[in-house]
Write a protein that holds these residues in place. Sequence first.
Motif, PDB file in Angstrom:
ATOM      1  N   GLY A  22       0.801  -1.220   0.000  1.00 22.91           N
ATOM      2  CA  GLY A  22       0.000   0.000   0.000  1.00 22.91           C
ATOM      3  C   GLY A  22       0.826   1.258   0.000  1.00 22.91           C
ATOM      4  O   GLY A  22       0.371   2.313  -0.458  1.00 22.91           O
ATOM      5  N   ALA A  23       2.067   1.192   0.505  1.00 17.70           N
ATOM      6  CA  ALA A  23       2.897   2.396   0.619  1.00 17.70           C
ATOM      7  C   ALA A  23       3.225   2.998  -0.742  1.00 17.70           C
ATOM      8  O   ALA A  23       3.530   4.188  -0.847  1.00 17.70           O
ATOM      9  N   GLU A  24       3.149   2.174  -1.802  1.00 19.35           N
ATOM     10  CA  GLU A  24       3.388   2.706  -3.151  1.00 19.35           C
ATOM     11  C   GLU A  24       2.314   3.717  -3.547  1.00 19.35           C
ATOM     12  O   GLU A  24       2.488   4.489  -4.497  1.00 19.35           O
ATOM     13  N   LEU A  25       1.195   3.731  -2.804  1.00 14.96           N
ATOM     14  CA  LEU A  25       0.117   4.694  -3.061  1.00 14.96           C
ATOM     15  C   LEU A  25       0.390   6.042  -2.407  1.00 14.96           C
ATOM     16  O   LEU A  25      -0.462   6.937  -2.429  1.00 14.96           O
ATOM     17  N   THR A  26       1.565   6.198  -1.841  1.00 15.92           N
ATOM     18  CA  THR A  26       1.946   7.476  -1.226  1.00 15.92           C
ATOM     19  C   THR A  26       1.842   8.628  -2.225  1.00 15.92           C
ATOM     20  O   THR A  26       1.666   9.785  -1.834  1.00 15.92           O
ATOM     21  N   TRP A  27       1.929   8.331  -3.510  1.00 14.39           N
ATOM     22  CA  TRP A  27       1.776   9.399  -4.519  1.00 14.39           C
ATOM     23  C   TRP A  27       0.396  10.055  -4.429  1.00 14.39           C
ATOM     24  O   TRP A  27       0.223  11.192  -4.895  1.00 14.39           O
ATOM     25  N   MET A  28      -0.568   9.398  -3.818  1.00 17.43           N
ATOM     26  CA  MET A  28      -1.918   9.948  -3.691  1.00 17.43           C
ATOM     27  C   MET A  28      -2.056  10.907  -2.515  1.00 17.43           C
ATOM     28  O   MET A  28      -3.076  11.583  -2.371  1.00 17.43           O
ATOM     29  N   ARG A  29      -1.035  11.002  -1.686  1.00 17.36           N
ATOM     30  CA  ARG A  29      -1.168  11.739  -0.426  1.00 17.36           C
ATOM     31  C   ARG A  29      -0.861  13.221  -0.545  1.00 17.36           C
ATOM     32  O   ARG A  29      -1.246  14.005   0.320  1.00 17.36           O
ATOM     33  N   GLN A  30      -0.147  13.631  -1.568  1.00 19.11           N
ATOM     34  CA  GLN A  30       0.342  14.999  -1.617  1.00 19.11           C
ATOM     35  C   GLN A  30      -0.312  15.831  -2.720  1.00 19.11           C
ATOM     36  O   GLN A  30      -0.475  15.346  -3.848  1.00 19.11           O
TER      37      GLN A  30
END
Length: 602
Positions: free
Chosen positions: A506-514
């Motif tokens: 799931g951490a690869e979805l960090t692009w969705m956080r910023q």
Amino acid sequence: MAEIKLVPRSEVDKKYTWDMTLLYKTDEDYKKTLEKTKKEIIEFKDKYEGKLADYTTLNEAILKYEAIEEECYKLSHYAELPMAVDRFNDNVVANATIYEELSSLLASKLSFFSTELISLDEGFINTFVADYRPDLKYYFEKIINMKKHVLPKEVEEIIASYESLPNFYRLYEVTKHEDMQFDSFEANGKTYENSFVLYENLHEMANDTNVRRAAAKSFYKTLNAYKNTSANEYISHIKREKMLATARGYDSVIDYLLDKQDDSRELYDRQIKTLMTDLAPHIRRYIKLLAREHKIEDMQFADCKINLDPDFEIDMTIEESREYLKKALGVLGEDYVKMIDESYDKRWTDFPQNIGKSTGGFCATVPNVAGFILLSWTGKMNEVFVLAHELGHAYHFMNTGKHQTMLNNNCSLYFVEAPSTCNEVIVSNYLLQTNKNARFKRWVISNMISRTYFHNMVTHYLEAVYQDRVYKKVDNNEMLTAEVLSTIKREVMEEFFGDSLVINEGAELTWMRQPHYYMGLYPYTYSAGLTIGTAVANKIDKNPSYADTWLNVLSKGSSMSALDLSKLAGCDVSTAEPLKEAISYVGYLVDQLYELTDELKK
């Protein structure tokens, strides 16, 4: 771990919220000024279009244009800032909606101004600058450089109108704050609520590994459900940027965005490359220290935000933070301290956490009015660093407002994070000098790494590398999907962190956080700003009188390039030395952490 339950905006203490009356006393005043400004915009176009090739007329037009810009700045902030803290309030939404008409009018009616300035003869411009507006010398240098990229006047007007429409960033915010609903989660037999705000401000930093990882699983589960929507918003945004870059004659969208930021490809490429090779080893050592002290054998990305010493926390009230900041930043002079007091007395900062409020923090400064700061106060001393950061932005642009006109109000994004990150280092230096306790020193240094350097030089840097690779795919017309974006993000994270941790599912979805991906190449400028900020803060630490030099730099706005601003501050970023010195400083801090940790065990 403290529990936080988000409440409706109507239930927070008003004295800790923004005072929008600093801009307009009432909604009615706002609406009257809105209508008045619409008329002035139309009158400006009627009076000055096609008539700027006259020195006196041009000077008069610039003065009027700047006055309109200043009023529109106030109007836009009155309309849009409340959306960041109370987006479910119908009146707030209504005020933002009626501003959209003015925004479209401003874009369509005044686009002729910049287009006609660009079309002016270079000799005419140089004479005008020398005789009428020497303060706008650099502004007109940029105008001249834009000549090769300008499109016909009618096309520029269409583009300006198009860009004024609600954009993909707005859609991203709606998806993030209105559509996403996070499941509660269980850990150690207890149920916890989850949300964007709760995860980023609380759960992600929880000392309990079970809580932290259960929260991450819940968080990324919701992100995964919206990844295709978010990817569509983001991909549409960057394709629009590529379309405009191509239309303006750029081979690469990266070069187009750097030009818009008044930045150079050489500085950009160096920053991207050097941090991966030189900074990564220091951060890996820091993460391995975290794993060792917390006895975590399978260190994950979800564990990166934990405190080195989980039993050492300092509570801090909002009132106490004022005195800490005045003492720590007092080295910057009496005017700086007065601004800190004013920010509290006049309610520049929005502290509470509530339903409908954006995550993260920012400062939106309206010249000669206020620096409106958004926070989500957690009652911990590490929030003082966040507030110091945002006050750095506030002073920078309030000071610029005193010494520059609106056309010189902004500055290159390469420099814009220097005043804020400089403040974080100054606060850290102050704390280290005023308390020699080894455990306290370790807390300060670990906070410097985990907050100041990890946030600005790692989190935002990884965003920058991710952006770089995405934009290169756009330039090559390669396929982009949610899966492709996630793959790129995972590869960047794995390359940087190496064997220090595992990228949890799931951490690869960090692009969705910023939201930074909707702001050009903003992410990479954080590390650039911290490079300058570190150098300046350490100069001031060695020689407090150097603060006067720094404050002078902060009065220049965009009247100088980022390169010249940094040189004026005694930090020549045209060479690699300042960046390498900043990275070496991080290495020194990590060494200090290992030494202090071993000392405390004796």
